[in-house]
Design an enzyme around this catalytic site. Structure first.
Site, PDB file in Angstrom:
ATOM      1  N   LYS A 258       0.841  -1.205   0.000  1.00 56.97           N
ATOM      2  CA  LYS A 258       0.000   0.000   0.000  1.00 56.97           C
ATOM      3  C   LYS A 258       0.870   1.247   0.000  1.00 56.97           C
ATOM      4  O   LYS A 258       2.004   1.211   0.478  1.00 56.97           O
ATOM      5  CB  LYS A 258      -0.852   0.037   1.283  1.00 56.97           C
ATOM      6  N   ARG A 332     -10.250 -11.418   2.195  1.00 58.56           N
ATOM      7  CA  ARG A 332     -11.153 -12.439   1.655  1.00 58.56           C
ATOM      8  C   ARG A 332     -10.497 -13.814   1.682  1.00 58.56           C
ATOM      9  O   ARG A 332     -11.186 -14.827   1.763  1.00 58.56           O
ATOM     10  CB  ARG A 332     -11.604 -12.037   0.242  1.00 58.56           C
TER      11      ARG A 332
HETATM   12  N1  BES Z   1      -8.019  -3.682   4.589  1.00 53.15           N
HETATM   13  C1  BES Z   1      -8.192  -3.277   3.258  1.00 53.15           C
HETATM   14  C2  BES Z   1      -9.488  -2.478   3.046  1.00 53.15           C
HETATM   15  C3  BES Z   1      -9.640  -1.166   3.767  1.00 53.15           C
HETATM   16  C4  BES Z   1      -9.513   0.018   3.085  1.00 53.15           C
HETATM   17  C5  BES Z   1     -10.008  -1.115   5.095  1.00 53.15           C
HETATM   18  C6  BES Z   1      -9.697   1.214   3.726  1.00 53.15           C
HETATM   19  C7  BES Z   1     -10.196   0.092   5.750  1.00 53.15           C
HETATM   20  C8  BES Z   1     -10.058   1.253   5.055  1.00 53.15           C
HETATM   21  C9  BES Z   1      -8.242  -4.475   2.348  1.00 53.15           C
HETATM   22  O1  BES Z   1      -7.454  -5.547   2.732  1.00 53.15           O
HETATM   23  C10 BES Z   1      -7.747  -4.051   1.000  1.00 53.15           C
HETATM   24  O2  BES Z   1      -6.598  -3.730   0.907  1.00 53.15           O
HETATM   25  N2  BES Z   1      -8.644  -4.035   0.010  1.00 53.15           N
HETATM   26  C11 BES Z   1      -8.303  -3.662  -1.310  1.00 53.15           C
HETATM   27  C12 BES Z   1      -8.707  -4.776  -2.237  1.00 53.15           C
HETATM   28  C13 BES Z   1      -8.254  -4.584  -3.648  1.00 53.15           C
HETATM   29  C14 BES Z   1      -6.753  -4.816  -3.722  1.00 53.15           C
HETATM   30  C15 BES Z   1      -8.979  -5.569  -4.532  1.00 53.15           C
HETATM   31  C16 BES Z   1      -9.073  -2.384  -1.644  1.00 53.15           C
HETATM   32  O3  BES Z   1     -10.261  -2.293  -1.332  1.00 53.15           O
HETATM   33  O4  BES Z   1      -8.461  -1.486  -2.216  1.00 53.15           O
HETATM   34 MN    MN Z   2      -5.463  -5.386   2.013  1.00 53.36          MN
END
Ligand code: BES
Ligand code: MN
Ligand code: ZN
Length: 481
Positions: A258, A332
């Site tokens: 990230k 997931r």
């Molecule tokens: N933990 C994150 C989602 C998240 C985003 C939680 C903002 C709280 C605040 C999750 O694991 C993630 O990184 N999701 C990605 C998925 C994508 C790579 C398909 C997302 O939503 O960007």
């Molecule tokens: Mn994630």
């Protein structure tokens, strides 16, 4: 904070601070001996408009008058808000024992709301702060003509659990790795009388939870699958409800790292798991006659020489092969194996709670959590529980076209689509694949788990979203059977 119900009048309780609410078009139910409160309203200094505050004194006690707005619009949520603003005023005035005079002819939901709002607003996460002279309200008394000890006790238990979930969420990842979360859960479980078992990382891998294990393998902190079982002595017709929580104690994104800007917020990526732990503890404290199995998937998601890589193919507990195209879609993967595990262990209803996607934050902000479900009856039960607790959910669609988007080229399914379309819904379809036909609901709480602007969340950070909703849902599943 001590919380007690009383049938004594507020002035007779010995509280140093009294809160009196007044509805539009009504007079104060019990005025002070010289009619001071009515005079304050007549002068315009106090107003009946919702959330308006005025302060007066009587025999060295502070009296806070709060506008409650229209009686017809006043419910649990407005009670929480009114109690939150009153508590803020009380704390500023240096109150130590606060007594709420419950308005006449209101439901238990409102009595509970007054307790929730006070305790949620009083919450501070100060474990790492130097002790300042923080005067705190030490006791909350709830005064009514009739006995309100039941709703007061219930609300105190639930808010206590919610505030503990906030503590877990706010604790940084270095002090709450998966092993520490498991230790916490086991200690809490022993205290409230829950059966508990913890699978360590080796067992997770050996039992075939290859999706969960793939996320865990990048970190030096070893993963845990935490299981809590509560059987409230309900008969065998009572459906076994599985509460499943994502507890990624830190989500760096893994190899699909990230950006740095808000990465620190990913200590909150275990808030779903925290909600499940505390909801089950609350059910045990309430001695609710339900049957519940909690499964909390706890792991870090970090990049390293051992980490799962984009393109890797893993095998989930139910045999499904998954191409991990994006290591940041880790929640997931963890949940997929928890859901399969729950089914194997006989779950008849399932609900998972997870900070799963940024997409749900874009869609719903921090007001509603996203709800996806394969079963209209179960989804309605979740919606009804959400309405009752004020932890709002909005149902989002599942559709075979979303399911088509996660079909794989090299494996059966992929964990992430290439196009950034409907990410919350393709995540939902991913979990749906593992839930199959068992009534299941998915709550995406990425927007509601932390940093929510509500008057009773004085302390930003974790909200404990889901604790009260899950308790309500488990109890409502009972009524339905
Ligand atoms: N933990 C994150 C989602 C998240 C985003 C939680 C903002 C709280 C605040 C999750 O694991 C993630 O990184 N999701 C990605 C998925 C994508 C790579 C398909 C997302 O939503 O960007
Ligand atoms: Mn994630
Ligand atoms: Zn995550």
């Amino acid at each position: 904070m001590n919380v007690e119900a009383t049938t004594d009048s507020p002035l007779a309780t010995g509280a140093d601070t009294i809160v009196v609410g007044v509805f539009e078009g009504e007079d104060v139910a019990h005025d002070l001996p010289q009619g001071e409160l009515s005079a304050l309203l007549a002068s315009g200094e106090a107003r009946r408009k919702f959330k308006r505050l005025a302060v007066t004194h009587f025999e060295s006690k502070r009296v806070i008058l709060v506008g409650l707005g229209a009686r017809g619009e006043f419910g649990g949520e407005r009670a929480r808000i009114a109690a939150g603003v009153a508590h803020r005023q009380a704390r500023e005035l240096g109150a130590s024992t606060l007594c709420w005079e419950v308005p006449h002819h209101v439901s238990n939901e409102i009595v509970e709301g007054l307790v929730h709002g006070t305790l949620l607003h009083a919450y501070r996460f100060e474990r790492y702060k130097r002790k300042e002279d923080s005067r705190q309200v030490g006791t909350l008394l709830v005064s009514a003509h009739h006995d309100v000890s039941e709703p007061v006790r219930t609300a105190a238990i639930l808010t206590g659990a919610q505030n503990r979930a906030r503590d877990l969420g706010n604790t940084p990842a270095n002090d709450l790795p998966p092993a520490a979360l498991a230790d916490y859960a086991e200690e809490l479980a022993s205290r409230v009388g829950l059966r508990h078992t913890v699978l360590e990382e080796g067992a997770i891998r050996e039992q075939g939870m290859g999706a969960f294990a793939a996320v865990a393998q990048g970190s030096d902190q070893t993963a845990r699958l935490i299981r809590l079982d509560y059987d409230g002595g309900a008969d065998s017709r009572t459906p076994l409800v599985a509460l499943i929580g994502k507890a990624v104690t830190f989500d760096s994104g893994g190899i699909s790292l990230k950006p740095a800007g808000t990465m620190h917020e990913m200590k909150f990526d275990m808030c779903g798991g925290a909600a499940v732990i505390e909801a089950i503890a609350a059910l045990a404290e309430l001695r609710a006659p339900v049957r519940v199995m909690g499964l909390i998937g706890a792991t870090e998601n970090l990049p390293s020489g051992h980490a799962v890589k984009p393109g890797d193919i893993v095998r989930a507990l139910d045999g499904t092969t998954i191409e991990v195209n994006n290591t940041d879609a880790e929640g997931r993967l963890v949940l997929a194996d928890c859901v399969s595990y729950a089914r194997r262990e006989g779950a008849e209803r399932m609900v998972d709670v997870a900070t799963l996607t940024g997409g749900i934050v874009i869609a719903l902000g921090s007001t509603y959590a996203g709800l996806m479900s394969n079963d209209d009856t179960w989804a309605s039960a979740v919606e009804a529980s959400a309405r009752r607790t004020g932890e709002l959910v909005w149902r989002m669609p599942l559709h075979h076209e979303y399911a088509d988007m996660i079909k794989g080229r090299y494996a059966q399914i992929v964990n992430s689509t290439t196009k950034r379309e409907a990410t919350a819904l393709t995540a939902g379809e991913f979990l749906h694949h593992f839930a199959g036909e068992v009534p299941w609901a998915h709550l995406d709480i990425a927007g509601t788990a932390f940093d929510v602007r509500r008057p009773y969340f004085a302390d930003r950070g974790a909200t404990g979203f889901g604790v009260r909703l899950l308790v309500e849902l488990a109890i409502s599943a009972l009524a339905r059977s």
